[in-house]
Design a protein around this motif. Structure first.
Motif, PDB file in Angstrom:
ATOM      1  N   PRO A 182      14.734   1.078   4.675  1.00  0.00           N
ATOM      2  CA  PRO A 182      13.798   1.580   3.671  1.00  0.00           C
ATOM      3  C   PRO A 182      12.823   2.578   4.295  1.00  0.00           C
ATOM      4  O   PRO A 182      12.530   2.518   5.486  1.00  0.00           O
ATOM      5  CB  PRO A 182      13.077   0.331   3.190  1.00  0.00           C
ATOM      6  N   LEU A 183      12.335   3.455   3.459  1.00  0.00           N
ATOM      7  CA  LEU A 183      11.363   4.440   3.902  1.00  0.00           C
ATOM      8  C   LEU A 183      10.001   3.779   4.103  1.00  0.00           C
ATOM      9  O   LEU A 183       9.642   2.845   3.375  1.00  0.00           O
ATOM     10  CB  LEU A 183      11.231   5.554   2.859  1.00  0.00           C
ATOM     11  N   PRO A 184       9.211   4.249   5.079  1.00  0.00           N
ATOM     12  CA  PRO A 184       7.871   3.686   5.261  1.00  0.00           C
ATOM     13  C   PRO A 184       6.970   4.058   4.086  1.00  0.00           C
ATOM     14  O   PRO A 184       7.149   5.098   3.461  1.00  0.00           O
ATOM     15  CB  PRO A 184       7.386   4.331   6.563  1.00  0.00           C
ATOM     16  N   LEU A 185       6.017   3.192   3.778  1.00  0.00           N
ATOM     17  CA  LEU A 185       5.073   3.467   2.704  1.00  0.00           C
ATOM     18  C   LEU A 185       4.104   4.560   3.132  1.00  0.00           C
ATOM     19  O   LEU A 185       3.677   4.592   4.284  1.00  0.00           O
ATOM     20  CB  LEU A 185       4.274   2.200   2.360  1.00  0.00           C
ATOM     21  N   PRO A 186       3.732   5.455   2.219  1.00  0.00           N
ATOM     22  CA  PRO A 186       2.736   6.459   2.576  1.00  0.00           C
ATOM     23  C   PRO A 186       1.359   5.803   2.706  1.00  0.00           C
ATOM     24  O   PRO A 186       1.100   4.752   2.121  1.00  0.00           O
ATOM     25  CB  PRO A 186       2.776   7.429   1.391  1.00  0.00           C
ATOM     26  N   THR A 187       0.494   6.417   3.473  1.00  0.00           N
ATOM     27  CA  THR A 187      -0.872   5.937   3.586  1.00  0.00           C
ATOM     28  C   THR A 187      -1.687   6.631   2.503  1.00  0.00           C
ATOM     29  O   THR A 187      -1.884   7.844   2.555  1.00  0.00           O
ATOM     30  CB  THR A 187      -1.452   6.250   4.979  1.00  0.00           C
ATOM     31  N   PRO A 188      -2.132   5.897   1.483  1.00  0.00           N
ATOM     32  CA  PRO A 188      -2.845   6.536   0.375  1.00  0.00           C
ATOM     33  C   PRO A 188      -4.274   6.928   0.771  1.00  0.00           C
ATOM     34  O   PRO A 188      -4.870   6.345   1.664  1.00  0.00           O
ATOM     35  CB  PRO A 188      -2.867   5.450  -0.697  1.00  0.00           C
ATOM     36  N   ILE A 189      -4.784   7.919   0.077  1.00  0.00           N
ATOM     37  CA  ILE A 189      -6.176   8.341   0.227  1.00  0.00           C
ATOM     38  C   ILE A 189      -6.903   7.890  -1.038  1.00  0.00           C
ATOM     39  O   ILE A 189      -6.471   8.173  -2.148  1.00  0.00           O
ATOM     40  CB  ILE A 189      -6.293   9.873   0.385  1.00  0.00           C
ATOM     41  N   ILE A 190      -7.998   7.183  -0.879  1.00  0.00           N
ATOM     42  CA  ILE A 190      -8.761   6.663  -2.011  1.00  0.00           C
ATOM     43  C   ILE A 190     -10.182   7.194  -1.912  1.00  0.00           C
ATOM     44  O   ILE A 190     -10.800   7.116  -0.861  1.00  0.00           O
ATOM     45  CB  ILE A 190      -8.746   5.118  -2.007  1.00  0.00           C
ATOM     46  N   ASP A 191     -10.716   7.743  -3.002  1.00  0.00           N
ATOM     47  CA  ASP A 191     -12.044   8.342  -2.996  1.00  0.00           C
ATOM     48  C   ASP A 191     -13.088   7.306  -3.398  1.00  0.00           C
ATOM     49  O   ASP A 191     -13.099   6.828  -4.521  1.00  0.00           O
ATOM     50  CB  ASP A 191     -12.074   9.527  -3.952  1.00  0.00           C
ATOM     51  N   LEU A 192     -13.965   6.934  -2.465  1.00  0.00           N
ATOM     52  CA  LEU A 192     -15.076   6.024  -2.723  1.00  0.00           C
ATOM     53  C   LEU A 192     -16.399   6.767  -2.516  1.00  0.00           C
ATOM     54  O   LEU A 192     -17.341   6.237  -1.960  1.00  0.00           O
ATOM     55  CB  LEU A 192     -15.025   4.818  -1.777  1.00  0.00           C
TER      56      LEU A 192
ATOM     57  N   LYS B 224     -16.562   9.232  -0.634  1.00  0.00           N
ATOM     58  CA  LYS B 224     -16.196   9.946   0.580  1.00  0.00           C
ATOM     59  C   LYS B 224     -14.708   9.717   0.772  1.00  0.00           C
ATOM     60  O   LYS B 224     -14.144   8.777   0.230  1.00  0.00           O
ATOM     61  CB  LYS B 224     -16.986   9.438   1.794  1.00  0.00           C
ATOM     62  N   LYS B 225     -14.077  10.569   1.503  1.00  0.00           N
ATOM     63  CA  LYS B 225     -12.645  10.392   1.742  1.00  0.00           C
ATOM     64  C   LYS B 225     -12.444   9.407   2.889  1.00  0.00           C
ATOM     65  O   LYS B 225     -13.045   9.539   3.947  1.00  0.00           O
ATOM     66  CB  LYS B 225     -11.987  11.725   2.089  1.00  0.00           C
ATOM     67  N   ILE B 226     -11.632   8.402   2.650  1.00  0.00           N
ATOM     68  CA  ILE B 226     -11.254   7.451   3.687  1.00  0.00           C
ATOM     69  C   ILE B 226      -9.736   7.288   3.644  1.00  0.00           C
ATOM     70  O   ILE B 226      -9.113   7.579   2.629  1.00  0.00           O
ATOM     71  CB  ILE B 226     -11.940   6.076   3.515  1.00  0.00           C
ATOM     72  N   THR B 227      -9.178   6.841   4.702  1.00  0.00           N
ATOM     73  CA  THR B 227      -7.749   6.576   4.753  1.00  0.00           C
ATOM     74  C   THR B 227      -7.543   5.074   4.778  1.00  0.00           C
ATOM     75  O   THR B 227      -8.056   4.394   5.658  1.00  0.00           O
ATOM     76  CB  THR B 227      -7.127   7.209   6.012  1.00  0.00           C
ATOM     77  N   MET B 228      -6.819   4.585   3.794  1.00  0.00           N
ATOM     78  CA  MET B 228      -6.521   3.161   3.742  1.00  0.00           C
ATOM     79  C   MET B 228      -5.178   2.942   4.429  1.00  0.00           C
ATOM     80  O   MET B 228      -4.187   3.570   4.075  1.00  0.00           O
ATOM     81  CB  MET B 228      -6.444   2.666   2.297  1.00  0.00           C
ATOM     82  N   LYS B 229      -5.137   2.048   5.421  1.00  0.00           N
ATOM     83  CA  LYS B 229      -3.885   1.710   6.086  1.00  0.00           C
ATOM     84  C   LYS B 229      -3.320   0.463   5.428  1.00  0.00           C
ATOM     85  O   LYS B 229      -3.994  -0.560   5.332  1.00  0.00           O
ATOM     86  CB  LYS B 229      -4.127   1.469   7.567  1.00  0.00           C
ATOM     87  N   VAL B 230      -2.088   0.572   4.979  1.00  0.00           N
ATOM     88  CA  VAL B 230      -1.415  -0.563   4.353  1.00  0.00           C
ATOM     89  C   VAL B 230      -1.072  -1.566   5.452  1.00  0.00           C
ATOM     90  O   VAL B 230      -0.480  -1.207   6.471  1.00  0.00           O
ATOM     91  CB  VAL B 230      -0.151  -0.100   3.603  1.00  0.00           C
TER      92      VAL B 230
END
Length: 125
Positions: free
Chosen positions: A1-11, A13-19
């Motif tokens: 399976p393909l790896p899940l993308p790391t989504p960007i969520i705006d709170l 400020k821009k942060i990177t959420m790691k699954v």
């Protein structure tokens, strides 16, 4: 399976959420001495060591064995309980996902009516 993308969520400020590889159960009131949250009760939930530095979490909030209709709110613990809920329930087990900020290595959870609450983190910054 393909790896899940790391989504960007705006709170604000821009942060990177790691699954996370597997969800991390950070709280389950069914397994603690204090048990079910009482109506109007707020509890402080400390992040486990591996999430201690997180500034935000993507979390599944579950209510089970509720004594009636109500709602759960989860927030970073700064200030009073927010006026909005993250999960509404009416007795049956139900879950919802949300993103919340973390402050001082913990979050707070409040229930409007007595219920067991389970928190499973699926991603963190």
């Amino acid at each position: 399976p393909l790896p899940l993308p790391t989504p960007i969520i705006d709170l604000g400020k821009k942060i990177t959420m790691k699954v996370l590889d597997t969800p991390a159960r950070i709280y389950d009131s069914r397994t603690v001495k204090s048990g079910k949250l009482n109506a109007g009760e707020t509890r402080s939930i400390k992040m486990p060591k591996e999430l201690a530095d997180a500034s935000a979490i993507h979390v599944t909030v579950t209510s089970t064995d509720a004594d009636g209709t109500g709602w759960v709110t989860i927030w970073n613990g700064n200030g009073d309980v927010p006026a909005t809920s993250n999960l509404n329930y009416s007795g049956a087990a139900i879950a919802n996902t949300t993103v919340t900020a973390v402050s001082g290595g913990s979050v707070k959870v409040n229930a409007s009516a007595a219920t067991h609450v389970i928190l499973d983190v699926v991603a963190a910054d």
